[in-house]
Scaffold this active site. Structure first.
Site, mmCIF file in Angstrom:
data_model
loop_
_atom_site.group_PDB
_atom_site.id
_atom_site.type_symbol
_atom_site.label_atom_id
_atom_site.label_comp_id
_atom_site.label_asym_id
_atom_site.label_seq_id
_atom_site.Cartn_x
_atom_site.Cartn_y
_atom_site.Cartn_z
ATOM 1 N N ASP A 1 81.007 -109.063 -79.472
ATOM 2 C CA ASP A 1 79.669 -109.554 -79.124
ATOM 3 C C ASP A 1 79.733 -110.841 -78.327
ATOM 4 O OD1 ASP A 1 79.205 -107.760 -81.601
ATOM 5 O OD2 ASP A 1 77.281 -107.968 -80.578
ATOM 6 N N ARG B 1 71.062 -101.421 -79.702
ATOM 7 C CA ARG B 1 72.039 -102.351 -80.291
ATOM 8 C C ARG B 1 73.383 -102.237 -79.577
ATOM 9 N NH1 ARG B 1 75.283 -99.141 -81.681
ATOM 10 N NH2 ARG B 1 76.767 -100.753 -82.243
HETATM 11 O O1 MRU Z 1 74.609 -105.331 -84.939
HETATM 12 P P1 MRU Z 1 75.105 -104.438 -83.849
HETATM 13 O O2 MRU Z 1 75.121 -103.003 -84.236
HETATM 14 O O3 MRU Z 1 74.419 -104.689 -82.532
HETATM 15 O O4 MRU Z 1 76.619 -104.893 -83.663
HETATM 16 C C1 MRU Z 1 77.381 -104.320 -82.649
HETATM 17 C C2 MRU Z 1 78.800 -104.700 -82.676
HETATM 18 O O5 MRU Z 1 79.226 -105.539 -83.429
HETATM 19 C C3 MRU Z 1 79.667 -104.061 -81.648
HETATM 20 O O6 MRU Z 1 80.960 -103.894 -82.135
HETATM 21 C C4 MRU Z 1 79.713 -104.957 -80.410
HETATM 22 O O7 MRU Z 1 78.428 -105.263 -79.979
HETATM 23 C C5 MRU Z 1 80.463 -104.348 -79.307
HETATM 24 S S1 MRU Z 1 79.568 -103.028 -78.585
HETATM 25 C C6 MRU Z 1 80.427 -102.426 -77.285
#
Ligand code: MRU
Length: 342
Positions: free
Chosen positions: A236, A47
């Protein structure tokens, strides 16, 4: 976290650390098929936006490796479902689509099946190496914003686990510490899946960076008490106007930071910027299972049959973002022209 490889290419398979098992167990999984990679992304075993991008690139290379074809055209046709399956794993982090686009381009440029296979692996490794370089560079640039003695609030997990590299938001914090600054972190637990409580605290403790865990709804309290000097989060997807999609709850933190006169920084590699979208309103927001809200780590906490909503991300309008920290520079409002130049 130099000793821990988040994603590792092992020739005919990929080894990952299963992030759903952390912090209690360090479980490593070997993925032998691109479908397994897509499934691991969907289930958040892998993730974080940059991490998903690197995994998708290796997943593509893995899928290609297993494919047999008598012509380039046939091979490219067989690669389409590989790309499609990986692309369907999660919708919000643009790094996934960015990596797949690069892999598809690399596939087109090869002359023979064997050459394409080799080229895809080279491209996946390049994506990983460039990502690591970008993380380090943006961390160096971001660390200039951090003063000795700062207490920084972060949300979700934007460290090595989320990037398969140095980290973005946590990279900036780690770099500030490497530069000899005394820094402290407040980590929000990040409901519903607790990436802050489980992963950010685990990473920071390994780095010997003082961290205090708080529930998401404590953030305003600590900001209003003057405890927090700045907020740093990852992203993201960043739209052309500087609107930022990040883990659900980020928007709330940005508004609270602005209300309290606290800088709100977003740290992300350029691969997270999506210039095809003029504003954050167009960013697809992943809707996940309501079970993640009605349950914590498999234990039901709400009455059976209750309705629950579960958007995994929210969009922070650019007016709340004090600066976007990338490997190409630190940008402030107005974002449109500056991001376009990247
Ligand atoms: O659902 P996730 O755990 O994949 O969400 C991740 C995030 O929101 C992070 O803050 C984002 O991907 C930045 S990672 C460097």
């Amino acid at each position: 976290m130099k000793e821990l490889k988040i994603i590792e290419w092992l020739g005919d398979r990929i080894r990952i650390i299963d992030q759903t098992e952390l912090p209690h167990k360090e479980v490593f999984l070997e993925l032998h098929d691109y479908r397994e990679v897509a499934d691991a992304i969907k289930k958040l075993r892998i993730r974080g936006a940059p991490d998903i991008g690197v995994a998708a690139a290796y997943g593509f290379a893995l899928g290609a490796q297993a494919m047999r074809a008598s012509s380039k055209e046939q091979f490219l046709a067989k690669l389409r479902p590989v790309s499609k399956t990986l692309a369907a794993s999660r919708p919000t982090a643009v790094n996934l689509f960015w990596a797949l686009e690069r892999m598809n381009k690399a596939a087109q440029s090869g002359k023979s099946v064997a050459q394409i296979k080799r080229g895809l692996l080279v491209e996946a490794k390049r994506i990983e190496a460039e990502n690591d370089e970008a993380n380090r560079r943006l961390s160096e640039l971001g660390a200039e914003l951090i003063k000795d003695g700062f207490t920084i609030l972060t949300h979700c997990n934007a460290g090595s686990l989320a990037t398969a590299a140095y980290g973005t938001a946590l990279g900036v914090i780690k770099m500030a510490k490497e530069q000899g600054k005394r820094v402290k972190v407040y980590a929000t637990e990040t409901r519903p899946l607790l990436q802050g409580a489980r992963l950010t605290t685990w990473e920071l403790m390994k780095e010997n960076i003082p961290v205090t865990l708080i529930t998401d709804n404590m953030a305003g309290h600590f900001m209003s008490k003057g405890v927090i000097d700045c907020v740093i989060v990852g992203a993201d997807r960043i739209a052309a106007n500087g609107d930022v999609a990040n883990k659900i709850g980020t928007y709330t933190l940005a508004v609270l930071a602005t209300e309290n006169g606290i800088p709100f920084y977003v740290a992300a590699p350029v691969s997270t910027i999506d210039l095809s979208l003029s504003s954050g309103a167009d960013i697809p927001i992943e809707e996940r299972s309501p079970d993640e809200v009605t349950h914590i780590q498999g234990v039901r906490i709400a009455p059976k049959g209750v309705k629950a909503a579960n958007p995994a991300f929210d969009v922070t309008p650019h007016r709340y973002v004090s600066a976007i920290i990338t490997e190409k520079g630190v940008f402030k409002e107005p974002y449109v022209e500056k991001l376009k130049k990247l």
